[in-house]
Scaffold this active site. Structure first.
Site, PDB file in Angstrom:
ATOM      1  CE  LYS A 123     -41.603  69.070 -43.613  1.00 40.80           C
ATOM      2  NZ  LYS A 123     -41.907  69.817 -44.822  1.00 40.80           N
ATOM      3  CE  LYS A 206     -44.218  63.379 -48.022  1.00 41.49           C
ATOM      4  NZ  LYS A 206     -44.930  64.575 -48.431  1.00 41.49           N
ATOM      5  CE  LYS A 209     -40.692  69.089 -53.640  1.00 38.36           C
ATOM      6  NZ  LYS A 209     -41.325  69.694 -52.473  1.00 38.36           N
TER       7      LYS A 209
END
Ligand code: AQP
Length: 343
Positions: A123, A206, A209
């Protein structure tokens, strides 16, 4: 060693702790990979399911959406079948002990342990590194605090979280070795063949959200109405082949995995039903199966959300009950680490 009783607070069942961050609307991956397993196993354990709102602050957030998503996650837990007689559902930030223990654990954690975390590396890749908040680096300490405060025995998580549970054990051991036996070591509970649902727009990534915020076609949200679900599946990425083949490519494999997971059918049956069929037929079948599985969940969800005041009261009551345990664990750590006023 100072002789603390580390059994699970008088409960005859092992304690389970897990949570989901309200970083966006919950999607099929969250349901099939996590919540559905919690519901299935809830009678075996004494469960605590948390809405980890502080974790949702590790990436940029909108305050209004954070509040809405927090209520949504709690209501989805209940709508999916988490029962309040076997499980306690609460919001992380309602119990300040989480942040307080996280600080102590952060101070005891070598920076290298956190920099090595795969999720942090992913990230914060490239130039992101200059922009991401420090919370993204230190959040495993907050996650460890979440788990350790409740003398948790098991943490049901996906494979992607294994590293964080190993860190939780390492930091708990470090505290126990250095200051005395005050924390219970948890174990990860990782399903052997857990569903890993991929993005409809990109079957290499994947379903998530965060990615769904940039592209709503990426994920099916648990609250999506039937016509939206049909549209999303109609646009889902498939393969270059003219019809469904076995073994399938990644896009078709993802659709088949969703179908199989939702209908709980066998692999043989899956092949019998879909081999040679057109992608349209497959997409329609998957969409209808998902719509049927979500219908009762969506009905209960609407009922629960029709009275947010009651939902907030329930969450607050749960937090008040749990705070007793959380504060007791925190006080033990504060006492042995030399902080005044916790005797
Ligand atoms: N695509 C997925 N397939 C199967 N399981 C999944 N989970 C998440 N995505 C999938 C499981 O759901 C739980 C949610 O954990 P989380 O919200 O704390 O964080 P996450 O895993 O990072 O979930 P998201 O949806 O991808 O959120 P963002 O985009 O905010 O990071 C976990 O048990 C996870 O395994």
């Amino acid at each position: 060693m100072n002789g603390y009783d580390l059994r699970t607070m008088g409960s005859p069942k092992p304690r389970v702790f897990s949570g989901i961050q309200p970083s966006g609307g919950l999607h099929l991956g969250n349901y099939l990979g996590a919540i559905r397993n919690w519901v299935r196993d809830q009678d075996k354990y004494d469960n605590i399911f948390c809405v980890v709102d502080l974790h949702a602050m590790t990436l940029p957030w909108d305050p209004k959406l954070l509040r809405e998503n927090t209520l949504q996650v709690a209501a989805v837990y209940l709508a999916c079948g988490i029962r309040q007689d076997t499980s306690t559902i609460f919001v992380q930030s309602r119990i300040p002990a989480h942040s307080e223990l996280a600080w102590i654990l952060t101070c005891l954690t070598p920076m290298g342990w956190l920099e090595r975390m795969t999720q942090f590396k992913e990230k914060s890749a490239g130039e992101q590194r200059e922009r991401v908040g420090t919370g993204l680096l230190t959040y495993p300490a907050l996650m460890a605090a979440d788990i350790l405060l409740y003398e948790t025995n098991f943490v049901p998580v996906g494979e992607d979280q294994r590293q964080h549970i190993e860190y939780t054990r390492d930091i708990a051991q470090r505290v126990n070795q250095r200051f005395g036996q005050v924390l219970t070591l948890p174990e990860a509970l990782i399903p052997k063949a857990g569903a890993r649902i991929m993005g409809l727009d990109d079957p290499e990534r994947k379903m998530s959200k965060t990615l769904a915020q940039a592209n709503p076609g990426h994920a099916v949200f648990l609250t999506d109405p039937p016509e939206v679900i049909r549209k999303k599946f109609a646009r889902a990425q498939t393969d270059a082949e003219p019809a469904v083949r076995f073994p399938p490519g990644p896009g078709v494999a993802n659709l088949l995995q969703i179908y199989q997971s939702v209908t709980e059918t066998t692999a043989e049956n899956l092949e019998r039903t879909f081999a040679g069929k057109s992608y349209n037929e497959l997409k329609q079948a998957v969409a209808e199966a998902v719509i049927a599985a979500l219908r009762p969940i969506q009905e209960r969800y609407r009922e629960i959300r029709s009275d947010d005041a009651q939902l907030v009261r329930d969450l607050d009551r749960a937090a008040d009950r749990l705070a007793v345990t959380a504060n007791a664990t925190l006080a033990r750590v504060q006492r042995v680490t030399g902080l005044l006023g916790h005797d």
